[in-house]
Design a protein around this motif. Structure first.
Motif, PDB file in Angstrom:
ATOM      1  N   UNK A 120      -8.381   8.953  -7.588  1.00  0.00           N
ATOM      2  CA  UNK A 120      -7.625   9.037  -7.584  1.00  0.00           C
ATOM      3  C   UNK A 120      -6.405  10.253  -8.336  1.00  0.00           C
ATOM      4  N   UNK A 121      -6.725   9.739  -9.163  1.00  0.00           N
ATOM      5  CA  UNK A 121      -6.452  10.540 -10.322  1.00  0.00           C
ATOM      6  C   UNK A 121      -6.660  12.155 -11.035  1.00  0.00           C
ATOM      7  N   UNK A 122      -7.851  11.987 -10.169  1.00  0.00           N
ATOM      8  CA  UNK A 122      -8.520  13.133  -9.965  1.00  0.00           C
ATOM      9  C   UNK A 122      -7.858  14.236  -8.578  1.00  0.00           C
ATOM     10  N   UNK A 123      -7.953  13.190  -7.646  1.00  0.00           N
ATOM     11  CA  UNK A 123      -7.610  14.671  -6.349  1.00  0.00           C
ATOM     12  C   UNK A 123      -6.728  14.834  -6.715  1.00  0.00           C
ATOM     13  N   UNK A 124      -5.156  14.226  -7.979  1.00  0.00           N
ATOM     14  CA  UNK A 124      -3.820  14.027  -7.490  1.00  0.00           C
ATOM     15  C   UNK A 124      -3.946  15.199  -8.291  1.00  0.00           C
ATOM     16  N   UNK A 125      -4.438  15.320  -9.563  1.00  0.00           N
ATOM     17  CA  UNK A 125      -4.228  16.900 -10.546  1.00  0.00           C
ATOM     18  C   UNK A 125      -5.255  18.221 -10.208  1.00  0.00           C
ATOM     19  N   UNK A 126      -6.042  17.371  -9.119  1.00  0.00           N
ATOM     20  CA  UNK A 126      -6.237  19.194  -8.363  1.00  0.00           C
ATOM     21  C   UNK A 126      -5.137  19.214  -7.428  1.00  0.00           C
ATOM     22  N   UNK A 127      -4.905  17.981  -6.316  1.00  0.00           N
ATOM     23  CA  UNK A 127      -3.908  18.844  -5.843  1.00  0.00           C
ATOM     24  C   UNK A 127      -2.598  19.692  -6.262  1.00  0.00           C
ATOM     25  N   UNK A 128      -2.678  18.874  -7.671  1.00  0.00           N
ATOM     26  CA  UNK A 128      -1.068  19.343  -8.484  1.00  0.00           C
ATOM     27  C   UNK A 128      -1.600  20.915  -8.985  1.00  0.00           C
ATOM     28  N   UNK A 129      -3.003  21.305  -9.491  1.00  0.00           N
ATOM     29  CA  UNK A 129      -3.105  22.527  -9.351  1.00  0.00           C
ATOM     30  C   UNK A 129      -3.032  23.803  -8.501  1.00  0.00           C
ATOM     31  N   UNK A 130      -3.500  23.037  -7.035  1.00  0.00           N
ATOM     32  CA  UNK A 130      -3.214  23.503  -6.010  1.00  0.00           C
ATOM     33  C   UNK A 130      -1.776  24.341  -6.066  1.00  0.00           C
ATOM     34  N   UNK A 131      -1.349  23.568  -6.249  1.00  0.00           N
ATOM     35  CA  UNK A 131       0.552  23.432  -5.396  1.00  0.00           C
ATOM     36  C   UNK A 131       0.839  24.674  -6.515  1.00  0.00           C
ATOM     37  N   UNK A 132       0.632  23.821  -8.317  1.00  0.00           N
ATOM     38  CA  UNK A 132       0.918  25.188  -9.199  1.00  0.00           C
ATOM     39  C   UNK A 132       0.520  26.373  -8.686  1.00  0.00           C
ATOM     40  N   UNK A 133      -0.473  26.555  -8.175  1.00  0.00           N
ATOM     41  CA  UNK A 133      -1.289  28.065  -8.177  1.00  0.00           C
ATOM     42  C   UNK A 133      -0.411  28.762  -7.415  1.00  0.00           C
ATOM     43  N   UNK A 134      -0.217  27.736  -6.190  1.00  0.00           N
ATOM     44  CA  UNK A 134       0.629  28.387  -4.883  1.00  0.00           C
ATOM     45  C   UNK A 134       1.549  28.820  -4.931  1.00  0.00           C
ATOM     46  N   UNK A 135       2.676  27.964  -6.381  1.00  0.00           N
ATOM     47  CA  UNK A 135       3.710  28.717  -6.023  1.00  0.00           C
ATOM     48  C   UNK A 135       3.725  29.896  -7.256  1.00  0.00           C
ATOM     49  N   UNK A 136       2.957  29.469  -8.246  1.00  0.00           N
ATOM     50  CA  UNK A 136       2.975  30.850  -8.495  1.00  0.00           C
ATOM     51  C   UNK A 136       2.593  32.149  -8.412  1.00  0.00           C
ATOM     52  N   UNK A 137       1.629  32.067  -7.119  1.00  0.00           N
ATOM     53  CA  UNK A 137       1.276  33.382  -6.929  1.00  0.00           C
ATOM     54  C   UNK A 137       2.377  33.663  -5.948  1.00  0.00           C
ATOM     55  N   UNK A 138       3.081  32.774  -4.789  1.00  0.00           N
ATOM     56  CA  UNK A 138       4.376  33.263  -4.731  1.00  0.00           C
ATOM     57  C   UNK A 138       5.107  33.694  -5.307  1.00  0.00           C
ATOM     58  N   UNK A 139       5.885  32.729  -6.405  1.00  0.00           N
ATOM     59  CA  UNK A 139       6.367  33.640  -7.626  1.00  0.00           C
ATOM     60  C   UNK A 139       6.457  35.616  -8.019  1.00  0.00           C
ATOM     61  N   UNK A 140       4.933  35.008  -8.086  1.00  0.00           N
ATOM     62  CA  UNK A 140       4.319  37.022  -8.374  1.00  0.00           C
ATOM     63  C   UNK A 140       4.677  38.102  -7.361  1.00  0.00           C
ATOM     64  N   UNK A 141       4.140  37.432  -6.214  1.00  0.00           N
ATOM     65  CA  UNK A 141       3.969  38.008  -5.046  1.00  0.00           C
ATOM     66  C   UNK A 141       6.076  38.941  -5.156  1.00  0.00           C
ATOM     67  N   UNK A 142       6.462  37.972  -4.862  1.00  0.00           N
ATOM     68  CA  UNK A 142       8.116  37.919  -4.684  1.00  0.00           C
ATOM     69  C   UNK A 142       8.701  39.068  -5.702  1.00  0.00           C
ATOM     70  N   UNK A 143       8.423  38.830  -7.078  1.00  0.00           N
ATOM     71  CA  UNK A 143       8.655  39.475  -7.749  1.00  0.00           C
ATOM     72  C   UNK A 143       8.505  40.739  -8.027  1.00  0.00           C
TER      73      UNK A 143
END
Lengths: 206, 117
Positions: free
Chosen positions: A51-74
């Motif tokens: 569960x912990x591993x899965x949560x960390x993975x999902x967190x990384x994916x979400x962070x990655x998505x948000x960061x990619x969005x922020x970069x493309x917006x800028x």
């Protein structure tokens, strides 16, 4: 640098360092393979760890998505031409301007294909149009006409007072292919040959 | 999240979504202009039942100053400063008329030019 950017850079540096160090340690045989296997098996069996591993993975994916969005917006925000109206700001994306240039130039019958790239700087707009032309054109005359058309269209459309430089690059000249008539002529020739061939020899006459 | 004003009888709160809806309706009246289409992010949000307004962002600042930003596609052949002014005026009038909110800014972002019908 903004706080979010700093955090993102720190995060990615840490992740990449972790992956790199792990790969080096494995390559140098400094990490016992059994130890890695034990950790992986432990994670696989233990539900909490999974569960912990899965949560960390999902967190990384979400962070990655948000960061990619922020970069493309800028990135998108930086590629704009803007002017102010009393009611607010009007910004025109350079992609829109490139669309406009493409549409104006491709209207000309001599142009087969066009690619446009616009860069905006403090000095003004720099438009680069790469053309593929149909053959038998007077290139200096055509390009100067296109430069004038593009310049006028941009000035009229966005009402920009700043200097506009239009550079034209002819990358290819395609010969016009009158395919259909050629085929017709060929067929005609073939027919003539056929008829010539079909005339039977009637012997010599005096 | 929302613009609010106080009356003797209570507080009226107007959600940003209302302003976005008004903006969408106002833009429909302008020929040759359409909002940018949905992107991946809005599709993901809509998957979870969250209504999004692609191309519109409403900001409520301190002191109830409201700004609206619209991202639009414009038909080829239109004069951009003129159409941008028309968009700003139409949105301003519609918002003023419907919710009586004074807009601080209406920012127009032209994202593309497309061939007309």
């Amino acid at each position: 640098m903004k706080l979010m950017t700093r955090l993102a850079v720190l995060f990615y540096v840490t992740v990449i360092m972790f992956v790199g160090v792990t790969a080096v340690l494995i390559a140098l045989n400094w990490v016992d393979l059994n130890y890695i296997l034990n950790v992986l098996v432990g994670m696989y069996i233990n539900e909490e760890l999974r569960l912990i591993g899965g949560s960390i993975g999902a967190g990384i994916l979400l962070f990655n998505f948000l960061f990619a969005n922020a970069i493309s917006d800028r990135y998108a925000r930086e590629k704009n031409i803007a002017f102010d109206n009393p009611s607010g700001r009007v910004s025109v994306s350079l992609t829109a301007m490139e669309d406009l240039v493409r549409k104006v130039v491709s209207k000309e019958p001599e142009v087969k294909e066009v690619r446009a790239r616009i860069t905006a700087s403090k000095k003004g707009l720099d438009i680069m149009a790469r053309l593929i032309l149909k053959s038998d054109q007077n290139i200096p005359e055509l390009t100067s006409r296109l430069q004038e058309i593009v310049k006028k269209k941009i000035q009229n459309t966005i009402g920009l007072e700043e200097s506009i430089v239009v550079r034209v690059d002819v990358v290819k000249i395609i010969p016009e292919e009158p395919l259909a008539p050629m085929r017709k002529e060929k067929k005609k020739e073939d027919r003539i040959e056929d008829t010539e061939r079909s005339v039977p020899f009637q012997g010599y006459r005096a | 999240m929302s613009e609010d004003s106080k009356l003797d009888l209570g507080t009226i709160q107007i959600h940003k979504k209302v302003l976005a809806d008004i903006t969408i309706s106002a833009l429909k009246d302008i020929k040759g202009v359409r909002l940018v289409t949905e992107d991946f992010k809005s599709n993901v949000f809509e998957l979870f039942g969250y209504k999004t307004f692609p191309g519109i962002s409403v900001t409520v600042e301190r002191g109830n100053d409201v700004s609206i930003e619209v991202k639009v596609m414009v038909r080829y052949g239109l004069n951009i400063p003129e159409i941008a002014r028309q968009i700003q005026d139409t949105i301003k009038t519609a918002v003023k008329k419907t919710v009586d909110v004074n807009l601080k800014d209406v920012n127009v972002n032209i994202q593309g030019i497309e061939r007309g019908e």
